[in-house]
Design an enzyme around this catalytic site. Structure first.
Site, PDB file in Angstrom:
ATOM      1  CE1 TYR A  59      23.967  -5.473  23.064  1.00 38.27           C
ATOM      2  CE2 TYR A  59      22.784  -7.517  23.437  1.00 38.27           C
ATOM      3  CZ  TYR A  59      23.915  -6.841  23.019  1.00 38.27           C
ATOM      4  OH  TYR A  59      24.988  -7.564  22.543  1.00 38.27           O
ATOM      5  CG  LEU A 208      22.307 -13.048   9.510  1.00 34.72           C
ATOM      6  CD1 LEU A 208      20.833 -12.796   9.832  1.00 34.72           C
ATOM      7  CD2 LEU A 208      22.419 -13.936   8.262  1.00 34.72           C
ATOM      8  CB  ALA A 209      27.675  -8.877   7.717  1.00 27.29           C
ATOM      9  CB  SER A 210      24.491  -5.388  10.555  1.00 29.61           C
ATOM     10  OG  SER A 210      25.323  -5.362  11.689  1.00 29.61           O
ATOM     11  CG  LEU A 212      26.455  -6.756   3.700  1.00 24.79           C
ATOM     12  CD1 LEU A 212      25.720  -5.882   2.700  1.00 24.79           C
ATOM     13  CD2 LEU A 212      27.657  -5.995   4.253  1.00 24.79           C
ATOM     14  CG  LEU A 213      26.753 -11.998   5.211  1.00 22.49           C
ATOM     15  CD1 LEU A 213      27.473 -12.603   6.412  1.00 22.49           C
ATOM     16  CD2 LEU A 213      27.398 -12.480   3.922  1.00 22.49           C
ATOM     17  N   GLY A 215      21.226 -10.849   1.738  1.00 23.24           N
ATOM     18  CA  GLY A 215      21.057 -10.602   0.301  1.00 23.24           C
ATOM     19  C   GLY A 215      19.925  -9.644  -0.012  1.00 23.24           C
ATOM     20  CE  LYS A 216      17.530  -6.737   5.578  1.00 20.21           C
ATOM     21  NZ  LYS A 216      16.598  -6.714   6.704  1.00 20.21           N
TER      22      LYS A 216
HETATM   23  P1  NAP Z   1      23.074  -9.778  12.774  1.00 21.81           P
HETATM   24  O1  NAP Z   1      22.576 -10.986  13.480  1.00 21.81           O
HETATM   25  O2  NAP Z   1      24.258  -9.894  11.899  1.00 21.81           O
HETATM   26  O3  NAP Z   1      21.906  -9.132  11.898  1.00 21.81           O
HETATM   27  C1  NAP Z   1      20.620  -9.010  12.448  1.00 21.81           C
HETATM   28  C2  NAP Z   1      19.795  -8.031  11.605  1.00 21.81           C
HETATM   29  O4  NAP Z   1      19.691  -8.480  10.247  1.00 21.81           O
HETATM   30  C3  NAP Z   1      18.377  -7.959  12.122  1.00 21.81           C
HETATM   31  O5  NAP Z   1      18.253  -7.056  13.180  1.00 21.81           O
HETATM   32  C4  NAP Z   1      17.602  -7.538  10.873  1.00 21.81           C
HETATM   33  O6  NAP Z   1      17.822  -6.125  10.668  1.00 21.81           O
HETATM   34  C5  NAP Z   1      18.346  -8.316   9.783  1.00 21.81           C
HETATM   35  N1  NAP Z   1      17.812  -9.686   9.601  1.00 21.81           N
HETATM   36  C6  NAP Z   1      17.937 -10.750  10.438  1.00 21.81           C
HETATM   37  N2  NAP Z   1      17.371 -11.850   9.934  1.00 21.81           N
HETATM   38  C7  NAP Z   1      16.870 -11.508   8.735  1.00 21.81           C
HETATM   39  C8  NAP Z   1      16.175 -12.218   7.727  1.00 21.81           C
HETATM   40  N3  NAP Z   1      15.904 -13.513   7.855  1.00 21.81           N
HETATM   41  N4  NAP Z   1      15.802 -11.544   6.604  1.00 21.81           N
HETATM   42  C9  NAP Z   1      16.096 -10.231   6.455  1.00 21.81           C
HETATM   43  N5  NAP Z   1      16.758  -9.505   7.380  1.00 21.81           N
HETATM   44  C10 NAP Z   1      17.142 -10.127   8.515  1.00 21.81           C
HETATM   45  O7  NAP Z   1      23.406  -8.593  13.817  1.00 21.81           O
HETATM   46  P2  NAP Z   1      23.043  -8.339  15.334  1.00 21.81           P
HETATM   47  O8  NAP Z   1      21.656  -8.735  15.671  1.00 21.81           O
HETATM   48  O9  NAP Z   1      23.441  -6.963  15.656  1.00 21.81           O
HETATM   49  O10 NAP Z   1      24.041  -9.357  16.077  1.00 21.81           O
HETATM   50  C11 NAP Z   1      23.583 -10.605  16.599  1.00 21.81           C
HETATM   51  C12 NAP Z   1      23.599 -10.595  18.108  1.00 21.81           C
HETATM   52  O11 NAP Z   1      24.940 -10.553  18.574  1.00 21.81           O
HETATM   53  C13 NAP Z   1      22.949  -9.351  18.738  1.00 21.81           C
HETATM   54  O12 NAP Z   1      21.542  -9.419  18.741  1.00 21.81           O
HETATM   55  C14 NAP Z   1      23.579  -9.354  20.089  1.00 21.81           C
HETATM   56  O13 NAP Z   1      22.890 -10.257  20.949  1.00 21.81           O
HETATM   57  C15 NAP Z   1      24.992  -9.844  19.795  1.00 21.81           C
HETATM   58  N6  NAP Z   1      25.996  -8.764  19.662  1.00 21.81           N
HETATM   59  C16 NAP Z   1      27.039  -8.746  20.543  1.00 21.81           C
HETATM   60  C17 NAP Z   1      28.019  -7.769  20.449  1.00 21.81           C
HETATM   61  C18 NAP Z   1      29.139  -7.762  21.433  1.00 21.81           C
HETATM   62  O14 NAP Z   1      29.830  -6.739  21.549  1.00 21.81           O
HETATM   63  N7  NAP Z   1      29.383  -8.846  22.136  1.00 21.81           N
HETATM   64  C19 NAP Z   1      27.970  -6.801  19.422  1.00 21.81           C
HETATM   65  C20 NAP Z   1      26.907  -6.869  18.523  1.00 21.81           C
HETATM   66  C21 NAP Z   1      25.937  -7.839  18.652  1.00 21.81           C
HETATM   67  P3  NAP Z   1      16.999  -5.207   9.663  1.00 21.81           P
HETATM   68  O15 NAP Z   1      15.612  -5.777   9.508  1.00 21.81           O
HETATM   69  O16 NAP Z   1      17.020  -3.857  10.314  1.00 21.81           O
HETATM   70  O17 NAP Z   1      17.789  -5.212   8.391  1.00 21.81           O
END
Ligand code: NAP
Length: 310
Positions: A59, A208-210, A212-213, A215-216
């Site tokens: 990261y 949160l499926a990046s 997607l979940l 709902g925005k």
């Molecule tokens: P996530 O938690 O599924 O989604 C996070 C993204 O969703 C945010 O960056 C933001 O993006 C949006 N979001 C989050 N909360 C929100 C809310 N309340 N309302 C509206 N939008 C919201 O995906 P992730 O952050 O990529 O994954 C979680 C963590 O897992 C990472 O931070 C990392 O520490 C870890 N990870 C590990 C691996 C691995 O290989 N082990 C791979 C991936 C991730 P936007 O505002 O841009 O939409």
């Protein structure tokens, strides 16, 4: 909802909602990130009572760890935190390669300790298998680091079922991290049941499926980051996902909460999922996700939600 859990068989106790910090300094993953916002995210997490922070070398090639280290030092918060980091990525002539060798991982842990400004990493994961180092050997390297007091708990991420079993042949694995959400359910076949049976905490990534979940998104949404290559955000699959998320929205409305909270609470209702690490780009998102702790799902509700996405 129960607020804290121990990780695997360790005595590391975490709040069930942690913070995934790939958008803290993760300039190589997301465009237009700002280091100051990244630090504010960490400050917001600490202010919100989060005690479990997930980072990795990849990261921002160390930047995420550095920014976290700075804020933790500024706040004098080290003793009350469980900090998880990961290694396996190596930069060679501007290209990223994977390396799980003993020599490389030992060197990476030393560098992570410096960036995080700490003398022990609570949980260290091998981030990805390198395709050549035997998994039992990788587990042995992390066990050695644990015995030396450099790390407190042993983690692995992105292993397939075979690799997971090989890694845990001597029972060293304490935490496993893999993709899992209402949208991505592959882990339910073998990985989750194995973790449950063997007392290993399962920490889902992309909970949160990046986004997607939450709902925005609407069907016209366009992406310029890691989402643009993700099949869940493309074509017919994306449209079907939006329809399912609409059904989730209806559940959230009925329960007087938000779609993201239902998606996260569902994960917390799964066996072996002791904690989750949703990511955030802005402090308000992080604060919002913490409200999930107020959501309680009955078994019937969890089953109904599960079935929407089957
Ligand atoms: P996530 O938690 O599924 O989604 C996070 C993204 O969703 C945010 O960056 C933001 O993006 C949006 N979001 C989050 N909360 C929100 C809310 N309340 N309302 C509206 N939008 C919201 O995906 P992730 O952050 O990529 O994954 C979680 C963590 O897992 C990472 O931070 C990392 O520490 C870890 N990870 C590990 C691996 C691995 O290989 N082990 C791979 C991936 C991730 P936007 O505002 O841009 O939409």
């Amino acid at each position: 909802m129960e607020q804290t859990r121990a990780l695997g068989r360790t005595n590391l106790r975490v709040k069930r909602i942690g913070f995934g910090a790939n958008a803290v300094g993760g300039h190589n993953l997301f465009p237009n990130l700002n280091d100051e916002t990244g630090k504010d995210l960490v400050r917001t997490a600490l202010d919100g009572g989060v005690n479990f922070i997930d980072t990795a070398f990849i990261y921002g090639l160390g930047r995420s760890e550095e920014l976290i280290g700075e804020v933790v030092q500024e706040r004098g918060a080290r003793d009350r935190l469980v900090i998880a980091s990961k290694g396996a990525h190596k930069e060679v002539n501007g290209q990223i390669e994977l390396d799980n060798s003993r020599e490389f991982l030992r060197g990476e842990v030393e560098k992570s300790l410096k960036r995080l400004k700490t003398d022990v990493i609570d949980l260290y994961y091998v981030h990805f298998p390198d395709g050549k180092t035997p998994m039992s050997e990788v587990a042995g390297t992390l066990k050695e680091l644990k015995d030396e007091g450099k790390i407190k708990a042993i983690g692995a991420s992105n292993l397939d079922f075979q690799q997971l079993q090989e890694f845990n042949a001597d029972g060293y694995l304490e935490v496993f991290q893999s993709e899992y959400s209402l949208i991505q359910r592959d882990a339910e076949k073998e990985l989750l049941p194995y973790c449950e049976k063997n007392g290993i905490s399962f920490i889902p990534y992309f909970p949160l499926a990046s986004g997607l979940l939450t709902g925005k998104f609407t069907k016209d949404a366009a992406f310029d980051d890691i989402r643009k290559d993700n099949p869940q955000f493309q074509g017919e699959t994306f449209l079907q996902n939006l329809e399912k998320v609409d059904k989730l929205k209806a559940v959230a409305e009925e329960k007087g909460t938000q779609t993201a909270h239902i998606a996260l609470a569902w994960l917390l209702s799964r066996p072996a999922v002791d904690a989750i690490i949703p990511g955030a780009k802005r402090p308000d998102q992080l604060k919002n996700n913490l409200q999930t702790l107020d959501v309680q799902l009955t078994e019937d509700e969890a089953q109904y939600i599960s079935d929407i996405f089957k």
